[in-house]
Design a protein around this motif. Structure first.
Motif, short mmCIF file in Angstrom:
data_model
loop_
_atom_site.label_atom_id
_atom_site.label_comp_id
_atom_site.label_asym_id
_atom_site.label_seq_id
_atom_site.Cartn_x
_atom_site.Cartn_y
_atom_site.Cartn_z
N GLU A 29 0.84 -1.19 0.00
CA GLU A 29 0.00 0.00 0.00
C GLU A 29 0.87 1.25 0.00
OE1 GLU A 29 -2.29 0.16 3.66
OE2 GLU A 29 -0.83 -1.16 4.60
N ALA A 33 3.58 1.18 -3.32
CA ALA A 33 2.90 -0.10 -3.53
C ALA A 33 3.48 -0.83 -4.74
CB ALA A 33 1.41 0.14 -3.73
N LYS A 157 -3.17 8.04 5.72
CA LYS A 157 -4.02 6.92 5.30
C LYS A 157 -5.27 6.86 6.17
CE LYS A 157 -2.96 2.72 6.56
NZ LYS A 157 -2.31 1.40 6.71
N SER A 187 -8.52 3.56 1.82
CA SER A 187 -8.64 2.14 1.48
C SER A 187 -9.83 1.54 2.21
CB SER A 187 -7.36 1.38 1.83
OG SER A 187 -7.08 1.48 3.21
N GLN A 212 -6.91 3.17 -2.78
CA GLN A 212 -5.96 2.06 -2.83
C GLN A 212 -6.59 0.80 -2.24
OE1 GLN A 212 -2.47 2.62 -0.39
NE2 GLN A 212 -3.63 2.72 1.49
N GLN A 214 -5.15 -2.96 -0.59
CA GLN A 214 -3.93 -3.50 -0.02
C GLN A 214 -3.52 -4.76 -0.78
OE1 GLN A 214 -5.84 -3.44 3.91
NE2 GLN A 214 -4.07 -2.26 4.63
#
Length: 226
Positions: A29, A33, A157, A187, A212, A214
């Motif tokens: 991530e 990534a 994040k 995410s 995003q 993971q």
């Protein structure tokens, strides 16, 4: 045989960290990534997020000398290193490890919950700060004083569990103009929120963040050491 001198014993202890695992994988991530990366997972965490996927790092681990950690990282032969946990900053000696890894020529990132002061982190390190959403159960632990310390070298994040989480996170991003300070990543929490739903919300709002997923969960399903 004489006992170890107290000063020597103290110096030795000052250069040790409790480590759960050190392994080579792909960064799953954030900005890097997909890159082959060595992960140094420190033991221990003061938080208990509802979606935590590394509870095995809460306890146990083994004591490693910093010299041995740096040597083990070098043995894997890649430049990128991610120091993670648990919560790595819960061990104060983590700061010294981060600097040592930078000194050794590595590109270093730190994955931190954002509940602990990041001001002492070496400026060469990319700080990936996880802002805890309400559904994490730990939103009250967010240290908001960390946000003004962030720069374009850092990342923020949000793990989003539901629509309420999304709206809360969207508000934080826009009210605090986080996207103007550093890269912001959203995410979906695995098994809690459809990735498609989160992507559609971001697009509909033209939200200035990066969606995003993971990669390590898609490839290896949370297997330790992957």
């Amino acid at each position: 045989m004489s006992a170890v001198a107290p000063d020597a014993a103290a110096a030795s202890a000052a250069d040790r960290l409790r480590i759960t695992e050190i392994f080579l994988s792909l960064q799953g991530e954030a900005r890097d990534a997909g890159r082959p990366t060595v992960f140094v997972r420190l033991t221990g965490c003061p938080l208990r997020c509802t979606y935590c996927d590394t509870a095995y790092a809460f306890h146990g681990g083994e004591w490693w000398d910093v010299d041995d950690i740096v040597a083990e990282v070098a043995r894997h032969g890649v430049r990128h290193v991610c120091v993670t946990g648990g919560e790595p900053l819960a061990q104060k000696r983590c700061l010294g490890l981060l600097s040592r890894l930078c000194d050794a020529g590595h590109v270093v990132s730190l994955e931190t919950s954002g509940a602990i002061d990041i001001s002492g982190v070496d400026g060469r390190v990319s700080r990936v700060l996880d802002i805890k959403t309400p559904a994490s159960g730990e939103a009250g632990r967010n240290r908001w004083e960390n946000l003004p310390l962030l720069s374009a070298h850092d990342q923020v994040k949000f793990v989003v569990c539901d629509r309420a989480d999304y709206e809360w996170a969207r508000g934080i991003v826009l009210e605090r103009a986080l996207h103007a300070r550093c890269e912001v990543l959203f995410s979906p929490s695995k098994s809690q929120l459809s990735p498609t739903a989160l992507a559609d919300w971001i697009v509909a709002d033209r939200l200035p963040v990066r969606f995003q997923m993971q990669l390590h969960k898609l490839l290896w399903n949370d297997a330790p050491g992957r």
